[in-house]
Design an enzyme around this catalytic site. Structure first.
Site, PDB file in Angstrom:
ATOM      1  N   ARG A 118       0.808  -1.227   0.000  1.00  0.00           N
ATOM      2  CA  ARG A 118       0.000   0.000   0.000  1.00  0.00           C
ATOM      3  C   ARG A 118       0.839   1.275   0.000  1.00  0.00           C
ATOM      4  O   ARG A 118       0.368   2.343   0.382  1.00  0.00           O
ATOM      5  CB  ARG A 118      -0.983   0.006   1.173  1.00  0.00           C
ATOM      6  CG  ARG A 118      -1.998  -1.130   1.093  1.00  0.00           C
ATOM      7  CD  ARG A 118      -3.013  -1.063   2.222  1.00  0.00           C
ATOM      8  NE  ARG A 118      -4.024  -2.081   2.085  1.00  0.00           N
ATOM      9  CZ  ARG A 118      -3.894  -3.331   2.530  1.00  0.00           C
ATOM     10  NH1 ARG A 118      -2.789  -3.694   3.161  1.00  0.00           N
ATOM     11  NH2 ARG A 118      -4.868  -4.206   2.360  1.00  0.00           N
ATOM     12  N   LYS A 140       2.123  10.695 -11.941  1.00  0.00           N
ATOM     13  CA  LYS A 140       1.259   9.757 -12.659  1.00  0.00           C
ATOM     14  C   LYS A 140       2.015   8.444 -12.842  1.00  0.00           C
ATOM     15  O   LYS A 140       3.088   8.409 -13.430  1.00  0.00           O
ATOM     16  CB  LYS A 140       0.860  10.318 -14.027  1.00  0.00           C
ATOM     17  CG  LYS A 140      -0.339  11.229 -14.010  1.00  0.00           C
ATOM     18  CD  LYS A 140      -0.784  11.543 -15.435  1.00  0.00           C
ATOM     19  CE  LYS A 140      -2.043  12.373 -15.462  1.00  0.00           C
ATOM     20  NZ  LYS A 140      -2.488  12.648 -16.859  1.00  0.00           N
ATOM     21  N   GLU A 182       6.990  16.472 -26.323  1.00  0.00           N
ATOM     22  CA  GLU A 182       6.451  16.949 -25.047  1.00  0.00           C
ATOM     23  C   GLU A 182       6.961  18.348 -24.729  1.00  0.00           C
ATOM     24  O   GLU A 182       6.252  19.154 -24.112  1.00  0.00           O
ATOM     25  CB  GLU A 182       6.815  15.974 -23.919  1.00  0.00           C
ATOM     26  CG  GLU A 182       6.198  14.584 -24.052  1.00  0.00           C
ATOM     27  CD  GLU A 182       4.715  14.540 -23.688  1.00  0.00           C
ATOM     28  OE1 GLU A 182       4.135  15.615 -23.399  1.00  0.00           O
ATOM     29  OE2 GLU A 182       4.136  13.443 -23.690  1.00  0.00           O
ATOM     30  N   LYS A 224       5.334  22.189 -15.832  1.00  0.00           N
ATOM     31  CA  LYS A 224       4.581  21.044 -15.327  1.00  0.00           C
ATOM     32  C   LYS A 224       4.443  21.096 -13.810  1.00  0.00           C
ATOM     33  O   LYS A 224       3.374  20.782 -13.264  1.00  0.00           O
ATOM     34  CB  LYS A 224       5.233  19.728 -15.744  1.00  0.00           C
ATOM     35  CG  LYS A 224       4.394  18.533 -15.304  1.00  0.00           C
ATOM     36  CD  LYS A 224       4.667  17.282 -16.077  1.00  0.00           C
ATOM     37  CE  LYS A 224       3.628  16.216 -15.744  1.00  0.00           C
ATOM     38  NZ  LYS A 224       3.885  14.942 -16.446  1.00  0.00           N
ATOM     39  N   GLU A 234      -5.597  15.949 -11.490  1.00  0.00           N
ATOM     40  CA  GLU A 234      -6.218  16.158 -12.793  1.00  0.00           C
ATOM     41  C   GLU A 234      -7.734  16.312 -12.711  1.00  0.00           C
ATOM     42  O   GLU A 234      -8.479  15.755 -13.512  1.00  0.00           O
ATOM     43  CB  GLU A 234      -5.850  15.015 -13.749  1.00  0.00           C
ATOM     44  CG  GLU A 234      -5.955  15.385 -15.229  1.00  0.00           C
ATOM     45  CD  GLU A 234      -5.378  14.319 -16.127  1.00  0.00           C
ATOM     46  OE1 GLU A 234      -4.180  14.404 -16.435  1.00  0.00           O
ATOM     47  OE2 GLU A 234      -6.124  13.405 -16.525  1.00  0.00           O
ATOM     48  N   ARG A 238      -4.914  20.503 -14.885  1.00  0.00           N
ATOM     49  CA  ARG A 238      -3.854  19.568 -15.263  1.00  0.00           C
ATOM     50  C   ARG A 238      -4.166  18.837 -16.568  1.00  0.00           C
ATOM     51  O   ARG A 238      -3.257  18.392 -17.265  1.00  0.00           O
ATOM     52  CB  ARG A 238      -3.606  18.558 -14.137  1.00  0.00           C
ATOM     53  CG  ARG A 238      -2.475  17.586 -14.468  1.00  0.00           C
ATOM     54  CD  ARG A 238      -2.039  16.746 -13.288  1.00  0.00           C
ATOM     55  NE  ARG A 238      -0.987  15.826 -13.698  1.00  0.00           N
ATOM     56  CZ  ARG A 238      -0.232  15.112 -12.866  1.00  0.00           C
ATOM     57  NH1 ARG A 238      -0.406  15.217 -11.567  1.00  0.00           N
ATOM     58  NH2 ARG A 238       0.703  14.305 -13.330  1.00  0.00           N
ATOM     59  N   ASN A 242      -2.485  17.131 -21.455  1.00  0.00           N
ATOM     60  CA  ASN A 242      -2.780  16.035 -22.385  1.00  0.00           C
ATOM     61  C   ASN A 242      -2.993  16.512 -23.816  1.00  0.00           C
ATOM     62  O   ASN A 242      -3.568  15.779 -24.630  1.00  0.00           O
ATOM     63  CB  ASN A 242      -4.021  15.271 -21.914  1.00  0.00           C
ATOM     64  CG  ASN A 242      -3.750  14.445 -20.670  1.00  0.00           C
ATOM     65  OD1 ASN A 242      -2.787  13.690 -20.617  1.00  0.00           O
ATOM     66  ND2 ASN A 242      -4.594  14.605 -19.665  1.00  0.00           N
ATOM     67  N   HIS A 245      -2.742  14.092 -26.686  1.00  0.00           N
ATOM     68  CA  HIS A 245      -2.694  12.741 -26.142  1.00  0.00           C
ATOM     69  C   HIS A 245      -3.949  11.919 -26.452  1.00  0.00           C
ATOM     70  O   HIS A 245      -3.861  10.696 -26.564  1.00  0.00           O
ATOM     71  CB  HIS A 245      -2.468  12.793 -24.635  1.00  0.00           C
ATOM     72  CG  HIS A 245      -1.065  13.158 -24.249  1.00  0.00           C
ATOM     73  ND1 HIS A 245      -0.478  14.345 -24.629  1.00  0.00           N
ATOM     74  CD2 HIS A 245      -0.125  12.496 -23.520  1.00  0.00           C
ATOM     75  CE1 HIS A 245       0.759  14.387 -24.148  1.00  0.00           C
ATOM     76  NE2 HIS A 245       0.995  13.288 -23.471  1.00  0.00           N
ATOM     77  N   HIS A 249      -2.811   8.647 -27.973  1.00  0.00           N
ATOM     78  CA  HIS A 249      -3.049   7.362 -27.317  1.00  0.00           C
ATOM     79  C   HIS A 249      -3.859   6.439 -28.224  1.00  0.00           C
ATOM     80  O   HIS A 249      -3.641   5.212 -28.240  1.00  0.00           O
ATOM     81  CB  HIS A 249      -3.773   7.560 -25.985  1.00  0.00           C
ATOM     82  CG  HIS A 249      -2.905   8.127 -24.909  1.00  0.00           C
ATOM     83  ND1 HIS A 249      -3.395   8.515 -23.675  1.00  0.00           N
ATOM     84  CD2 HIS A 249      -1.577   8.368 -24.864  1.00  0.00           C
ATOM     85  CE1 HIS A 249      -2.409   8.969 -22.930  1.00  0.00           C
ATOM     86  NE2 HIS A 249      -1.298   8.894 -23.629  1.00  0.00           N
ATOM     87  N   HIS A 262       5.795   6.923 -27.931  1.00  0.00           N
ATOM     88  CA  HIS A 262       4.762   7.789 -27.341  1.00  0.00           C
ATOM     89  C   HIS A 262       4.880   9.217 -27.857  1.00  0.00           C
ATOM     90  O   HIS A 262       3.885   9.848 -28.243  1.00  0.00           O
ATOM     91  CB  HIS A 262       4.866   7.762 -25.818  1.00  0.00           C
ATOM     92  CG  HIS A 262       3.930   8.695 -25.129  1.00  0.00           C
ATOM     93  ND1 HIS A 262       2.566   8.582 -25.193  1.00  0.00           N
ATOM     94  CD2 HIS A 262       4.173   9.806 -24.367  1.00  0.00           C
ATOM     95  CE1 HIS A 262       1.995   9.553 -24.494  1.00  0.00           C
ATOM     96  NE2 HIS A 262       2.950  10.307 -23.990  1.00  0.00           N
TER      97      HIS A 262
END
Length: 355
Positions: A118, A140, A182, A224, A234, A238, A242, A245, A249, A262
């Site tokens: 955890r 992330k 990016e 960032k 997010e 935030r 993306n 993206h 994606h 990517h």
């Protein structure tokens, strides 16, 4: 060396940026409060940097978890392999994970740290330009699913991010270009002057001019860090990070993870997002041409690969930003400003996907 802080209260952490910072053991060990270290890396990066890193960690029990190299291995099997290594070595909460690699390693190692017992601490040591300017910062973490990219994961912040420019010397041109995607994104969503700087200096960046690289890495991380500090999980601003993206994606998913890098998919995705912004009259023809030109000069693809429309739109429908089964896009209102919206022409989206 430059130091930048991500301000998140008791989860705040520093980003170290400079040449040769990985040679200074204290930078890393000052953020390790445990007796055991698990270095997670891949088969490529481990051959280059693993032994040198281990030599800095003589005072710790060090174990290794080396996964296969590639986006296609950012999956549950690789994650479970890391868990197995931790359990075989009887690791407990007195363990810190060091993520030594690019975005895949950082994401999967971070998720292992977030979920093992955890939560155990981890440190990011990104070795690709893309990871240095983006994926290593912000917490992330996660893995891919066959039906969607990054659909399984957690927000979990590292103890520190250690960025050594020297590791970029081992990257090929394709990886450098992927990272520049990016970098360009930050100019498009936040800082028009930074975008202009990139237009002037893109060739220097492709040639790994360290003075220019240090500046763009610092500025990218600075933008960032500011966005993440305002919206860690997010729920609002935030999501502008993306840009490109949702399209990107979908490209990765439809082609099969690993076919395009990517950053390549994001570069093409930003062209598609700019085209959508143009159709809504939020971006002028001249601005669209500047976006497309810079992405092209960065040696990134500007044309979508041939993908069946239904498959492509189906992948877009699984994007994490979506609400009430509606596709939300990050679009531009000029260079340097982005919005997250579902208020666009659906027929224009269809045209952009099919064109």
């Amino acid at each position: 060396m430059k130091i930048l802080n991500v301000e998140l209260g008791d989860r705040s952490y520093p980003i170290y940026i400079g040449s040769g910072v990985l040679e200074d053991a204290k930078i890393i060990t000052s953020h390790i409060k445990t007796k055991i270290i698990c270095i997670v890396s891949n088969t490529t990066v481990s051959q280059l940097y693993l032994e040198n890193l281990k030599n800095l960690l003589d005072d710790y029990q060090v174990i290794e978890a080396i996964i296969d190299d590639g986006e296609e291995f950012k999956n549950y099997d690789s994650l479970n392999y890391i868990y197995t290594k931790l359990l075989e070595n009887q690791c407990n909460r007195d363990t810190t994970i060091l993520a030594l690699g690019g975005g895949v390693v950082g994401d999967i190692a971070g998720y292992a740290a977030a979920s093992f017992l955890r939560g155990i601490p981890f440190v990011q040591i990104p070795t690709t330009l893309l990871a240095q300017v983006d994926s290593s910062v912000g917490g992330k973490t996660g893995i891919n699913h066959l039906l969607g990219k990054n659909m399984i994961g957690a927000f979990y912040q590292p103890q520190a991010v250690v960025i050594d420019l020297n590791v970029l010397k081992t990257l090929d041109n394709r990886q450098i270009s992927a990272g520049l995607a990016e970098v360009i994104k930050y100019g498009l969503i936040w800082d028009e002057d930074f975008f202009k700087y990139l237009e002037v200096n893109i060739e220097n960046l492709k040639q790994l001019d360290f003075d220019h690289l240090e500046h763009v890495i610092y500025r990218s991380c600075e933008i960032k860090a500011k966005v993440v500090s305002e919206d860690e999980k997010e729920s609002g601003i935030r999501a502008i990070l993306n840009l490109g993206h949702t399209f990107g994606h979908a490209i990765e998913n439809c082609l099969g993870y690993g076919e395009w890098l990517h950053g390549e998919a994001v570069g093409c995705g930003m062209v598609l997002a700019a085209k959508m912004s143009l159709t809504q009259a939020w971006l002028s023809e001249s601005e669209f041409d500047r976006v497309k030109d810079l992405i092209f000069r960065a040696n990134l693809p500007i044309e979508k690969p041939k993908i069946d429309y239904e498959n492509f739109i189906g992948a877009m429908k699984l994007d994490k930003k979506n609400k009430d089964k509606e596709i939300y896009l990050v679009l531009q209102q000029g260079i340097g400003k982005a919005i997250v919206t579902n208020k666009y022409s659906s027929s224009a989206l269809d045209d952009v996907i099919k064109s």
